[in-house]
Enzyme design. Sequence first.
Site, mmCIF file in Angstrom:
data_model
loop_
_atom_site.group_PDB
_atom_site.id
_atom_site.type_symbol
_atom_site.label_atom_id
_atom_site.label_comp_id
_atom_site.label_asym_id
_atom_site.label_seq_id
_atom_site.Cartn_x
_atom_site.Cartn_y
_atom_site.Cartn_z
ATOM 1 N N LYS A 35 0.843 -1.211 0.000
ATOM 2 C CA LYS A 35 0.000 0.000 0.000
ATOM 3 C C LYS A 35 0.872 1.252 0.000
ATOM 4 C CE LYS A 35 -4.325 -1.539 2.029
ATOM 5 N NZ LYS A 35 -5.365 -1.386 3.027
ATOM 6 N N THR A 119 -12.973 2.084 15.048
ATOM 7 C CA THR A 119 -14.154 1.801 15.873
ATOM 8 C C THR A 119 -13.766 0.722 16.888
ATOM 9 O OG1 THR A 119 -15.522 2.293 13.960
ATOM 10 C CG2 THR A 119 -16.582 1.093 15.772
ATOM 11 N N GLU A 149 -15.060 7.918 13.658
ATOM 12 C CA GLU A 149 -15.270 8.425 12.298
ATOM 13 C C GLU A 149 -16.641 7.962 11.796
ATOM 14 O OE1 GLU A 149 -13.627 10.681 10.499
ATOM 15 O OE2 GLU A 149 -15.415 10.352 9.301
ATOM 16 N N ASN A 206 -24.145 3.410 14.451
ATOM 17 C CA ASN A 206 -24.151 2.400 13.378
ATOM 18 C C ASN A 206 -25.285 1.397 13.562
ATOM 19 O OD1 ASN A 206 -22.121 3.435 11.899
ATOM 20 N ND2 ASN A 206 -20.691 1.751 12.174
ATOM 21 N N LYS A 249 -34.870 1.992 2.818
ATOM 22 C CA LYS A 249 -35.111 1.422 1.485
ATOM 23 C C LYS A 249 -34.955 -0.086 1.585
ATOM 24 C CE LYS A 249 -34.234 2.388 -3.351
ATOM 25 N NZ LYS A 249 -35.240 1.452 -3.738
ATOM 26 N N GLY A 255 -24.372 -4.810 3.886
ATOM 27 C CA GLY A 255 -23.083 -5.484 4.037
ATOM 28 C C GLY A 255 -22.071 -4.440 4.434
ATOM 29 N N CYS A 258 -18.485 -2.214 8.077
ATOM 30 C CA CYS A 258 -18.827 -1.676 9.404
ATOM 31 C C CYS A 258 -20.058 -2.318 10.036
ATOM 32 C CB CYS A 258 -19.014 -0.171 9.312
ATOM 33 S SG CYS A 258 -17.453 0.669 8.963
ATOM 34 N N LYS A 261 -19.957 -6.168 11.303
ATOM 35 C CA LYS A 261 -18.995 -6.449 12.380
ATOM 36 C C LYS A 261 -19.283 -5.599 13.626
ATOM 37 C CE LYS A 261 -15.150 -3.241 11.561
ATOM 38 N NZ LYS A 261 -15.264 -2.326 12.670
HETATM 39 N N1 LIG Z 1 -14.589 1.998 6.190
HETATM 40 C C1 LIG Z 1 -15.486 2.777 6.758
HETATM 41 O O1 LIG Z 1 -16.475 3.201 6.116
HETATM 42 C C2 LIG Z 1 -15.346 3.177 8.198
HETATM 43 C C3 LIG Z 1 -16.112 4.245 8.685
HETATM 44 C C4 LIG Z 1 -15.966 4.608 10.007
HETATM 45 C C5 LIG Z 1 -15.108 3.902 10.838
HETATM 46 N N2 LIG Z 1 -14.415 2.849 10.349
HETATM 47 C C6 LIG Z 1 -13.500 2.130 11.244
HETATM 48 O O2 LIG Z 1 -12.178 2.598 10.986
HETATM 49 C C7 LIG Z 1 -11.233 1.527 11.131
HETATM 50 C C8 LIG Z 1 -10.466 1.342 9.836
HETATM 51 O O3 LIG Z 1 -11.380 0.995 8.820
HETATM 52 P P1 LIG Z 1 -10.933 0.934 7.293
HETATM 53 O O4 LIG Z 1 -12.162 0.666 6.506
HETATM 54 O O5 LIG Z 1 -10.089 2.106 6.964
HETATM 55 O O6 LIG Z 1 -10.036 -0.386 7.324
HETATM 56 P P2 LIG Z 1 -8.970 -0.839 6.259
HETATM 57 O O7 LIG Z 1 -8.822 -2.295 6.431
HETATM 58 O O8 LIG Z 1 -9.288 -0.278 4.920
HETATM 59 O O9 LIG Z 1 -7.631 -0.111 6.756
HETATM 60 C C9 LIG Z 1 -6.915 -0.477 7.889
HETATM 61 C C10 LIG Z 1 -5.444 -0.338 7.558
HETATM 62 O O10 LIG Z 1 -4.663 -0.493 8.748
HETATM 63 C C11 LIG Z 1 -3.468 -1.148 8.380
HETATM 64 N N3 LIG Z 1 -2.795 -1.691 9.547
HETATM 65 C C12 LIG Z 1 -3.080 -2.826 10.236
HETATM 66 N N4 LIG Z 1 -2.200 -2.996 11.246
HETATM 67 C C13 LIG Z 1 -1.354 -1.949 11.196
HETATM 68 C C14 LIG Z 1 -0.211 -1.588 11.952
HETATM 69 N N5 LIG Z 1 0.217 -2.311 12.981
HETATM 70 N N6 LIG Z 1 0.448 -0.478 11.602
HETATM 71 C C15 LIG Z 1 0.042 0.276 10.555
HETATM 72 N N7 LIG Z 1 -1.043 -0.020 9.804
HETATM 73 C C16 LIG Z 1 -1.710 -1.116 10.116
HETATM 74 C C17 LIG Z 1 -3.944 -2.199 7.384
HETATM 75 O O11 LIG Z 1 -2.883 -2.713 6.608
HETATM 76 C C18 LIG Z 1 -4.970 -1.419 6.578
HETATM 77 O O12 LIG Z 1 -4.373 -0.788 5.445
HETATM 78 C C19 LIG Z 1 -12.061 0.311 11.555
HETATM 79 O O13 LIG Z 1 -12.085 0.243 12.948
HETATM 80 C C20 LIG Z 1 -13.453 0.638 11.032
HETATM 81 O O14 LIG Z 1 -14.461 -0.008 11.760
HETATM 82 C C21 LIG Z 1 -14.491 2.484 9.039
#
Ligand SMILES: NC(=O)c1ccc[n+]([C@@H]2O[C@H](COP(=O)([O-])OP(=O)(O)OC[C@H]3O[C@@H](n4cnc5c(N)ncnc54)[C@H](O)[C@@H]3O)[C@@H](O)[C@H]2O)c1
Length: 442
Positions: A35, A119, A149, A206, A249, A255, A258, A261
């Site tokens: 990445k 989260t 977030e 959520n 809707k 799915g 978020c 889980k």
């Molecule tokens: N995706 C959403 O819409 C959304 C919205 C609000 C909150 N969240 C929350 O935010 C958090 C992240 O979600 P996301 O969708 O961005 O997940 P994601 O899987 O896209 O990103 C997480 C990233 O963290 C990295 N990571 C893991 N361990 C690490 C470490 N030790 N050091 C550095 N990087 C590390 C992973 O490689 C990955 O790229 C989750 O807790 C999720 O529930 C997500």
Amino acid sequence: MKLGIFGAGYVGLVTAVCFAEKGHDVIIQDIAKEKIATLQSGGLPIFEESLENMLQQNSKRLHFTHDVSKVISECDVIFICAGTPQDENGKADLSQVEAVTKEISRLSTSDKIIVIKSTVPPGTTEKMEQLANNQKENSLKYSFVHNPEFLRQGKAVYDFLNPSRIVIGTSDKESFNIINDLYQNWNAPIIETDCKSAELLKYAANSFLAMKISYINMISQLSDQLGTNIDDIAAGIGLDPRIGGDFLKAGIGFGGSCFPKDLQAIGNAAAEIEVELPFIKQTSEINKKQGELFFEKIKVFSKGLNNKKIALLGLSFKPFTDDLRSAPSLALADRLISEGAQITAFDPLVRIFPVSGVQVAASLEEAIKDADITVLVTEWPEFKKLLRIENIENMSKPVIFDGRNMFSLEEIKNLSNQLTLHYESIGRPPVSNLSVKNQILI
Ligand SMILES: NC(=O)c1ccc[n+]([C@@H]2O[C@H](COP(=O)([O-])OP(=O)(O)OC[C@H]3O[C@@H](n4cnc5c(N)ncnc54)[C@H](O)[C@@H]3O)[C@@H](O)[C@H]2O)c1
């Protein structure tokens, strides 16, 4: 201010790019080396509307590194945006957040404010603060903040810059003031609270949204049996300002990374302290059943799926994202394949689909060519063209199962005045002018 971000996923990258847009220098690290390599070479590891443009416009302020210590030594405010996936027991797996916390504690040489954006279940931020402080062999201060977030994938950049509220949970006033200042250019109410309340607030938000979807889906199950129109019912409910039309809707179910889980995680966290959350449990169960009922509809209509050619339209869990996490397409494809169906799928963004036996086509036209049944799973706007006469004629059988109620019954009825068509959706009566003879052919 120079900000550090661990985790270059959907939340981490959007957070980074948006803070850079507001004038901050940001350093991002991710454990996934590919990445960071992609980002360093000017690419993006995910798709999110307008992210690429903003990344380019702010490239001078955005730095990507493999080096954990660089982030820690150069930044006094560090965001943790690592994943918190579901573990095998349905609990939130906090190992990623914990690993980052330990690294910060191990490598810091100055006081830090650590902002958990991931989260996490109530109590986690305090636990991480204890972990960081217990592990240290110095007199540094690690102050933890929870800043959940609320962005929606597909609209993440817009949502981050235009949030309905900003929640800052901390027990340390000085840290609150610093994070509050960071958001001074945002036009949104700030909720100042303790860490645990901020954590629960995110799960409660959520769960409520997921519950609204499951509520209308539950009513759609009754509507299916009564022959009523769930879209009219939802419109009539949603216009009541106390209820609101968003997330009302009917469809195949939710799915994404978020809702599924987070419902499991808060349910488990509550069970550990012997608190029952029946709404949360039912929300997940209704969601699962909704997908199963849709599959059953297809199966009943087709009188067996062995060797049936199915066109699956839409793979991502919702439009405008490439994210497949817990996408309804996965469970549906699995069921169809296990009944012997042959699937050709199309999605505007997803090119690789992890269900073996599913062919991914390059276009909608290619996917529906010679299909016995066309199934809409994600409501990408471009799928509206499915109703073009040449497209219906391209299918082997003019049969559409619409898992998102993308089309109004009126437009389907108008179309069926011009050609033969069988159309089924969710919580609404089928529209069909297939003759008995044609049905036998299906
Ligand atoms: N995706 C959403 O819409 C959304 C919205 C609000 C909150 N969240 C929350 O935010 C958090 C992240 O979600 P996301 O969708 O961005 O997940 P994601 O899987 O896209 O990103 C997480 C990233 O963290 C990295 N990571 C893991 N361990 C690490 C470490 N030790 N050091 C550095 N990087 C590390 C992973 O490689 C990955 O790229 C989750 O807790 C999720 O529930 C997500």
